[in-house]
Each structure stands twice: as C-alpha cells, then as structure tokens.
Design a protein around this motif. Sequence first.
Motif, PDB file in Angstrom:
ATOM      1  N   PRO A   1       0.826  -1.212   0.000  1.00  0.00           N
ATOM      2  CA  PRO A   1       0.000   0.000   0.000  1.00  0.00           C
ATOM      3  C   PRO A   1       0.856   1.256   0.000  1.00  0.00           C
ATOM      4  O   PRO A   1       1.937   1.287   0.604  1.00  0.00           O
ATOM      5  N   VAL A   2       0.385   2.298  -0.679  1.00  0.00           N
ATOM      6  CA  VAL A   2       1.072   3.582  -0.637  1.00  0.00           C
ATOM      7  C   VAL A   2       0.928   4.174   0.763  1.00  0.00           C
ATOM      8  O   VAL A   2      -0.157   4.172   1.347  1.00  0.00           O
ATOM      9  N   VAL A   3       2.024   4.655   1.322  1.00  0.00           N
ATOM     10  CA  VAL A   3       2.038   5.236   2.662  1.00  0.00           C
ATOM     11  C   VAL A   3       2.003   6.756   2.540  1.00  0.00           C
ATOM     12  O   VAL A   3       2.747   7.333   1.742  1.00  0.00           O
ATOM     13  N   SER A   4       1.130   7.408   3.306  1.00  0.00           N
ATOM     14  CA  SER A   4       1.009   8.867   3.272  1.00  0.00           C
ATOM     15  C   SER A   4       1.523   9.474   4.572  1.00  0.00           C
ATOM     16  O   SER A   4       1.182   8.996   5.665  1.00  0.00           O
ATOM     17  N   TRP A   5       2.345  10.532   4.444  1.00  0.00           N
ATOM     18  CA  TRP A   5       2.771  11.284   5.617  1.00  0.00           C
ATOM     19  C   TRP A   5       1.885  12.526   5.707  1.00  0.00           C
ATOM     20  O   TRP A   5       1.906  13.373   4.823  1.00  0.00           O
ATOM     21  N   PRO A   6       1.087  12.657   6.783  1.00  0.00           N
ATOM     22  CA  PRO A   6       0.091  13.727   6.854  1.00  0.00           C
ATOM     23  C   PRO A   6       0.630  15.003   7.485  1.00  0.00           C
ATOM     24  O   PRO A   6       1.730  15.033   8.049  1.00  0.00           O
ATOM     25  N   ASN A   7      -0.168  16.065   7.393  1.00  0.00           N
ATOM     26  CA  ASN A   7       0.095  17.263   8.188  1.00  0.00           C
ATOM     27  C   ASN A   7      -0.184  16.965   9.655  1.00  0.00           C
ATOM     28  O   ASN A   7      -0.879  15.996   9.995  1.00  0.00           O
TER      29      ASN A   7
END
Length: 452
Positions: free
Chosen positions: A285-291
């Motif tokens: 899965p693509v990993v997202s780094w959030p605000n």
Amino acid sequence: MPTNPSANSETDPLRQLYKSLTGRGALPLDPDDPYYVRILQKTPEKDPILMLWQRLDWSEAESVHLLTGFRGNGKSTELRRLKALLERQSGARVFLVNMADFLLMTKPLELSDFVLSLMTALGQAVERETTLTALTHSYWERLQRFLTSEVKIEGFELDLQAADAPAKLGLRLKNEPDFKQRIQQHLRGHLSRLIADAQDYVVSLVTALRNEAGNPDLKVVLLVDSVEQIRGVGTEAGEVHDSVVDLFSGQAASLAFPLLHLVYTIPPYLLALAQNLGRTLGGHPVVSWPNVHVRSRDGAEDDAGLAIMETIIDKRHGNWRDIVPPAMLRQLAICSGGDLRDFFRLVGECVIALRTARLAAPTASLSEEMLKRVEEQLRNELLPIAEEDARWLARIHASKEASLPTTEALPALARFLDGNLIMNYLNGEPWYDVHPLLVDEIRRFLPTEGRS
C-alpha cells in the motif's frame, strides 16, 4: 530612524527564535537533532514511517515501497528517521538521495532520464559514503561508451577522473532542458540496454557491499526523496502529469532493481489518477505522511496536534512565550493547517513584525493587528481563486475528499496540492481539507448545511 543595538546581537531572543525557524532550522532534521519532535509518538500504530520500516525489515530479496506527502510537511525529516531505524534496528546499509538535485522538476519525465538521474544520485552517494569508487567509475565508463558510441549523444562527456563526475552529470540533467531532451530522444530505442546496465550496476554494488561487510544477507536500501516535487507548470502541466503517471504506472517494472530495496516518494496527485498504484509498483500500500492534526474532520480544533506544534517551537526556543503569547501561537498553528513550512513562516513573520515595531517603541508587544497582517500576507499568496476552482474547493471542504471529477481535471487538482490549497490529514483514515485561510473565501460556494 530609531535603532535598537540589541537587535543585531546574537543573544537577542527575537533573532534567536527567527533563526531557529529559518536556515538550518528549516532543513530536514536527523532524528537525534535537538529540534526534532516525533509527531505521532503517542499513536505509533498510525505512524507511516514505522509501517514502512516494518515492511522493509521483513522484506527479502528486493522490494519497492511508495511514500507520499505534501512539500514542507516534514516528510524528508521522517525519511531520515526511517534511515536511522533501518540502520540501527535492521542492520541495513541505507543510501538517502535527494532527487531535486538531479531532476528538472517542471518538465516531462521519461524512463530514460529518470533512471539515468537515479543512477547518478546513487553513484554520487556511493562515492561519498563508501570505498567503492572504482566500481562506480567502471559503470560510468560503460555508460559513457554506450551513450557516445552506440546511442551517439553529442555532448555527453564526463571527466571520469574527477570525483564529482556524477554530480556534474546531475547538474546537467537538472539545469539543461535541451540536454535532458536529447537524452530522452536518443534513448527511446535503447531503453532495455540502459535498464540492463543499471540493474547490473546495482547487483554489483549490493554484492560488493555484502562482501565488504562480510554479510551475504546484508539489506541494502535506497531512499529516493523529493520525487513528489515534480509538478507541471503552464502549458506543459498536463504533459508533465501524464509523464509521471506513465513512469510510475506504465513503466513500473523498470523501477525495481535486483537485490535492492527502494522507497520512492511520489506526488500526492498521482494517487488520484493511477488507481491501485501500490499493487502495480511493489505490491505494498502507498504510505502517506500527513500534516500535523491541528483540526478534526468536523472542523474542531485538535488539542493534541496543537500541543505538538507548541512543542516544536519549544524545542527551538524555550523562551518563546516572552515573544509570542501561547494563545497567539495556537492561532498561528490553526491558520497553518498543520503544515510545518507555513507554521514556521507565520511565526517568523510575527517575529519580524515585532522587531520592526520595537525600532520605534522598544517595549512593543505582539498585537492582534500584527497577527492579522501576517495571516493576510500568507492568505494573499494563496489568492486569487477562480470561481470554478472555488466551487471545487468548496466540495472538497464539505466532503473531505480530493475526488477527481474527470481525468482532464488532474492538472487543476495537482495545482491545488502543489500550492497547498488543500491539505492531507490522517485521523483514523486519510482525508483532505482546504487551507484554513481559504475557508472564508470559498464559504459562499458551500452547500447550505456546510456554511456554519
């Protein structure tokens, strides 16, 4: 004009706070840097970097992983934490490269110049951090013979005796559009050879690193940062976005290398067009780094996230409360939407406003009027907004989804993401919202139930 001699002193608190937010303070941090703050330390089960580390730690042979996030939200700093985790916990050999030094970010990409830039970045890291210079130079010699003798690219000359040969090639690929275009044109019929040579170099490199370490199972990882900064500008916007989609979707198989574990950062807009991208490239899965979570989906202020923003400033200047009252810092954190780059800019501009005021009135304090001027300054950078864009932003604000109505609208969505008009959060699941300073601008386009 009245002056204040202390303003030029290194011990001046205003100067110290401002400097902690700019220069070195604005650059990516290592996890042991005194400025570093673990943003998700209280919720490790939601930490994308820990998830990435675990997948890499358990991966065998080779693997590909994808990380996305907005420019300026701390992603590059977190890649350094991932590097430290892999080295300390997994015993891996890790190279971290900044592709902004090797790619022309506003022109269409092709597999040829991307792989050439990637190998250039890797080669420079290898020469800087290992004793394997001869191995790397052997690759450059083969590459130069191939490109000049077989492909016949004029002007592809490297001083192979120079230690900075990869860096000079990287500069040409980044700064010379005509050179980049010649590379693309001449290599379109020779891609298989270029990829095969790059794969052979990677295999030789990993094998040499394992032999040097006396560990036949040594894990070698390449973290590829700043690819998410690729963005279309002007009339070429659509072509740039299409080229990125083709690279990471249509050409995905050529972005994996034998024996090497890779993490690519990718633009957030890519997820909207290339569905199931993680399965196509790497199977993860693509990993997202959030605000930072300074607000919840319902618009309420998130006290935990706001406390983190305060801690970030506290690490940089323990006496900041004498300069910026806590209530005002909280307001600036809310206005930033949890984007660290905007937060630092807002706080820094408040410090400048206060210093300017003290030139005439040495005892002046930060006022609500100064605060509003700083907020307005940032808001004006996000404006103007066309009515059609405002309607779309209003839909995003109401639904908390960055949906793409048609594929032709991708350049507009990319522009929203690149310009920080919309932001990504992760409270339970990923969601989006417009920049807090734009809510009033798009309010009249909101559904009736969303105008409170």
